[in-house]
Write an enzyme that holds these catalytic residues in place. Sequence first.
Site, mmCIF file in Angstrom:
data_model
loop_
_atom_site.group_PDB
_atom_site.id
_atom_site.type_symbol
_atom_site.label_atom_id
_atom_site.label_comp_id
_atom_site.label_asym_id
_atom_site.label_seq_id
_atom_site.Cartn_x
_atom_site.Cartn_y
_atom_site.Cartn_z
ATOM 1 N N THR A 1 38.995 37.666 56.556
ATOM 2 C CA THR A 1 38.012 38.506 55.852
ATOM 3 C C THR A 1 36.635 38.349 56.499
ATOM 4 O O THR A 1 35.933 39.339 56.740
ATOM 5 C CB THR A 1 37.946 38.108 54.366
ATOM 6 N N GLU B 1 33.158 31.102 40.826
ATOM 7 C CA GLU B 1 32.296 32.267 40.588
ATOM 8 C C GLU B 1 32.440 33.282 41.727
ATOM 9 O O GLU B 1 31.548 34.090 41.950
ATOM 10 C CB GLU B 1 30.834 31.833 40.417
ATOM 11 N N ILE C 1 33.017 35.143 49.563
ATOM 12 C CA ILE C 1 32.826 36.398 50.301
ATOM 13 C C ILE C 1 31.360 36.827 50.201
ATOM 14 O O ILE C 1 30.794 37.367 51.153
ATOM 15 C CB ILE C 1 33.811 37.477 49.801
ATOM 16 N N LYS D 1 35.951 44.835 38.202
ATOM 17 C CA LYS D 1 35.668 43.529 37.599
ATOM 18 C C LYS D 1 34.292 43.570 36.949
ATOM 19 O O LYS D 1 33.289 43.770 37.642
ATOM 20 C CB LYS D 1 35.718 42.458 38.700
#
Length: 505
Positions: free
Chosen positions: A13, A341, A345, A77
């Site tokens: 990623t 939390e 990313i 989300k």
Amino acid sequence: MKVKDIVIAGGGTAGWMTAAALSHHFKGKAVNITLVESSQIGTIGVGEATIPTLRRFYHKLGLTDLDVIKATAATCKLGIEFKDWYQKGCSFIHPFGIYGQGTPEVGFHHYWLKAKQSGDQTPLSEYSLGVKLAEESRFTLPSDKPESQLEIFDWALHFDAGLFAKLMKEFSLNNGVKLVDNKITKAVLSEHDGNIASLTFEDGSSLSGDLFIDCSGFKGLLIREALKTEYEDWSQWLVCDRAVAVQSETTGEPLARTVSQAHQAGWQWKIPLQHRMGNGLVYSSKYISDEDAEQCLLANIDGKILHQPRKFSFTPGRVKQAWHKNCIAVGLAAGFLEPLESTSIALVETAIDKICLSFPQTQQPVQYSQQDIARFNEVTALEYERVRDFIILHYQANQRDDSPMWKFCREMTLPATLQEKLNIYKNQGEVKQYPWEIFGKDSWLAILDGFKIYPERYHSKADNMKIDYLKQNLAYMKDRVKKSVDAAPSHGEFLKKHCQFVAKS
Ligand SMILES: Cc1cc2nc3c(=O)[nH]c(=O)nc-3n(C[C@H](O)[C@H](O)[C@H](O)COP(=O)(O)OP(=O)(O)OC[C@H]3O[C@@H](n4cnc5c(N)ncnc54)[C@H](O)[C@@H]3O)c2cc1C
């Protein structure tokens, strides 16, 4: 130092996000960008819950929310539900939104505290549209022209990490990034200045570059193994050092929130995607064995398990110099804070932003100075420390009495920055914001309120409103929030109507 050739080591990623953003920033012209990945090694494959900054990241690339949701089987989300963290049986939501409507003089929570001290027991969460939508798993896009603060909330995604990396890869390749699939066996250092001169591959070939971005994952192939940059270990505060993860079939409509449930020696995540669930347990090897941790995870999953559980071990902390010599570490190579939390990313995004800021030139000569390096390292350290403090608060504020791990966390000595923040809040009711915090005041407030930490007094300016008038206002706000929630479709309906995932064969 002049830069013409940038080499990104690693195609997880972090690597593909960096390649996408830098190729966009340099418009594919000023520098040559090559990404090296090894299909033999693969990526970490977890990392599926995000915070709203991710949306800003792909908006800058010209991608829309609905496109990204469709391509990555994502769900929306609105926040994170923390179950059993304060005490077993108690739960609260940290929303990506704000609470109530204050006045120019004083924040809403002071008015709420004033009402509370005069006997009104309405929870703070009743004044947050983000929390109420999340509780009922409803979703609608926030208004672009909110009539009041009561309509403001933000949102993020839960996505399939593999599909998101694929999206970033397609974007990068279309933008001129070159791909090398080969295994790096060595980073060759220049005798003259100790910079990385080139990477050597398994088949004997090599690749030289001017600037190397280390996105090689936990091992930090360049920044740690080759350049020997020191690692700052934070396990005195963050006791969890292992994780076990497994995917399962979905059961029912996806929630519009991540669920984080505390267990005896760690916590479990549940991340709903459109086509499956992501599950995992983060735990402390000091307080539970790997076998028991796996059992704990498997005993708490609703749908059918889709593969063998995967195990991870890590040391919480960060490399002391994320930019050292001609190498910048991004992603797991730069450090790791557990995903409580969903911040890893987000820290990739802030690293990328800082790289772009260090290179404002979009034509040759592209160059950097020692000052750029110093500034990058200073800000990176602060960003990591702020996130670290936020996560530590979740552990330290617990009131669980069922295991030694929670007792240890409750009694630990806090970092000075967090202790200062707590002292100010308890004494004055103010949430002090430090530079480079990823989480704003309302996020801190959500956690403080969730753990029932309250200041001794509210701000005296809240007395500018008489209690009866305040109570009327609070009732109005609660009602407005409820009406907005009632008008929103279910999260499942929203996804079906606007952005349903269709798997590509
Ligand atoms: C248990 C767990 C849960 C997580 N959950 C979240 C979450 O919910 N939200 C969040 O934001 N983050 C989360 N993270 C963090 C997130 O997964 C990572 O930040 C993100 O995936 C970036 O990883 P990466 O690209 O740095 O590393 P990786 O995915 O490990 O990629 C490393 C790349 O380097 C390449 N590579 C390695 N060695 C070589 C070599 N010798 N030669 C060539 N190539 C090589 C690999 O092929 C791969 O392409 C989680 C992490 C863990 C461990």
